[in-house]
Design an enzyme around this catalytic site. Structure first.
Site, PDB file in Angstrom:
ATOM      1  N   ASN A 242       0.854  -1.180   0.000  1.00  0.00           N
ATOM      2  CA  ASN A 242       0.000   0.000   0.000  1.00  0.00           C
ATOM      3  C   ASN A 242       0.896   1.237   0.000  1.00  0.00           C
ATOM      4  O   ASN A 242       2.110   1.136   0.161  1.00  0.00           O
ATOM      5  CB  ASN A 242      -0.985  -0.007   1.181  1.00  0.00           C
ATOM      6  CG  ASN A 242      -0.303   0.042   2.545  1.00  0.00           C
ATOM      7  OD1 ASN A 242       0.658   0.789   2.759  1.00  0.00           O
ATOM      8  ND2 ASN A 242      -0.787  -0.771   3.481  1.00  0.00           N
ATOM      9  N   GLU A 245       3.170   1.755   3.086  1.00  0.00           N
ATOM     10  CA  GLU A 245       4.291   0.820   3.128  1.00  0.00           C
ATOM     11  C   GLU A 245       5.368   1.226   2.132  1.00  0.00           C
ATOM     12  O   GLU A 245       6.568   1.146   2.427  1.00  0.00           O
ATOM     13  CB  GLU A 245       3.801  -0.598   2.825  1.00  0.00           C
ATOM     14  CG  GLU A 245       2.938  -1.205   3.917  1.00  0.00           C
ATOM     15  CD  GLU A 245       2.245  -2.479   3.484  1.00  0.00           C
ATOM     16  OE1 GLU A 245       1.900  -3.287   4.357  1.00  0.00           O
ATOM     17  OE2 GLU A 245       2.016  -2.654   2.265  1.00  0.00           O
ATOM     18  N   ASP A 312      -5.883  -9.266  -0.121  1.00  0.00           N
ATOM     19  CA  ASP A 312      -5.885 -10.693  -0.456  1.00  0.00           C
ATOM     20  C   ASP A 312      -6.649 -10.936  -1.754  1.00  0.00           C
ATOM     21  O   ASP A 312      -6.222 -11.707  -2.615  1.00  0.00           O
ATOM     22  CB  ASP A 312      -6.528 -11.512   0.675  1.00  0.00           C
ATOM     23  CG  ASP A 312      -5.789 -11.366   1.992  1.00  0.00           C
ATOM     24  OD1 ASP A 312      -4.577 -11.083   1.961  1.00  0.00           O
ATOM     25  OD2 ASP A 312      -6.421 -11.543   3.044  1.00  0.00           O
TER      26      ASP A 312
END
Length: 365
Positions: A242, A245, A312
């Site tokens: 993301n 990050e 996910d």
């Protein structure tokens, strides 16, 4: 004879994946653009080939435990809400949710990870056994608990979450067993997804040896990363951090599209990967490819209820789309549509191929 035909089919699929990941955009010039010329209708054809993909999911297994209720008063003991519990539910989380999403989207999947010798591990294993083929890559470590995230949800809003886990690295013998499992399946898989939640399964040793195993076979490796492990991902095909990050890993702050894309390319060059796919919440996703080109893909969610598990869903769809022969940019667009469906659902969600098809048709007008 049957195994020979299966091997030929897998080899053809791999060639398609490698070719699609190397495919470039019509313009050779470096640029940042909003990706609009690929229409949703043109992406739908890949869905019928999802069943050809066999994705090996490797990483941290979790059990998501939900307590659902309502709040009508504040506790007299402390300034906290009192939740009247109405029901409880369990869902697969982490790598287990990636595995569930691949199967739900119509693909084939294998899963490898570690659980503890406890009730949570047994519940998680039983939930995994509900799939078509019982998983054989689940290893038991009696020295650690199975990771369990408990969420208390009132009026469809998360009140609090508490985690039971151990984050230290798994032992060298367990790592060796994981690699042995992966090696035994290299002839049948089209893609590997690393689901890293920093719970101990994904280690520098594992990633280095995994890279050596797949190097000559050219199997794509996709990683849902954590900042602490970024150096471990050198040489993988695609990472999907993301934007926060990505900023932490690069040491740079970004406040606009151009800065975000610069960070994406910086990370891609450092890791030597083919692409970095940055997820940016309500702003959509940004793709930085090895051609030097960048693409911004706007968010597709009509209404956001819960972002839990959206990453996910995104990486599961990305893996199946690449396995179906889509280019990296086409795969990213499909994954973006899938994530848009996921965040419109409550809890750790696994979407279906039918839901993704409907989302594409709705987006196409």
């Amino acid at each position: 004879m049957e195994s020979d035909r299966e091997s030929d089919r897998v080899r053809r699929m791999r060639r398609q994946v490698v070719a699609s990941s190397a495919r470039t955009s019509p313009s050779p010039q470096k640029r940042t653009a909003v990706s609009t010329e690929i229409l949703p209708a043109s992406l739908e054809r890949y869905l019928r080939w999802f069943s050809r993909g066999h994705v090996l999911v490797l990483g941290d297994l979790m059990l998501d435990y939900y307590i659902w209720g309502t709040v009508s008063r504040i506790s007299p003991e402390a300034p906290v809400p009192v939740v009247h519990v109405e029901r409880e539910s369990i869902q697969l989380g982490g790598a287990a949710n990636v595995y569930r999403n691949v199967l739900s989207l119509g693909g084939q999947a294998s899963i490898c990870g570690v659980i503890g010798s406890d009730d949570t591990g047994r519940v998680l294993l039983n939930a995994l056994r509900q799939s078509e083929k019982p998983p054989r890559g689940i290893l038991v470590d009696p020295t650690r608990p199975t990771t369990k995230k408990t969420r208390i949800v009132a009026h469809n809003q998360q009140v609090v979450r508490y985690d039971l886990e151990q984050r230290h690295d798994i032992s060298a013998p367990l790592t060796k067993r994981i690699l042995k499992y992966v090696q035994a399946r290299l002839s049948s898989i089209s893609c590997i997804v690393i689901s890293d939640y920093c719970k101990g399964v994904v280690t520098p040793s594992l990633m280095a040896q995994l890279g050596e195993l797949v190097h000559t076979r050219r199997i794509p490796i996709l990683v849902d990363p954590k900042v602490e492990h970024f150096p471990c991902y050198a040489g993988v095909t695609i990472i999907t951090p993301n934007h926060l990050e990505a900023q932490q890993a690069s040491g740079r702050l970004a406040f606009d599209h151009e800065a975000i894309h610069e960070i994406g390319h910086l990370l891609r060059q450092k890791l030597g990967c083919e692409a970095v796919l940055l997820t940016r919440g309500e702003q959509g996703i940004s793709l930085c490819e090895s051609t030097g080109e960048s693409w911004h893909i706007p968010a597709m969610a009509r209404q956001v209820y819960d972002v839990t598990g959206a990453g996910d869903t995104l990486i599961s769809t990305l893996a199946l789309a690449l396995s179906a022969g889509a280019s990296i940019r086409e795969s990213a667009m499909l994954a973006n549509h899938a994530a848009g469906v996921s965040v419109g659902m409550i809890g750790t969600a696994a979407i279906t191929r039918t839901q993704l098809k409907e989302a594409l048709r709705h987006a196409g007008g």
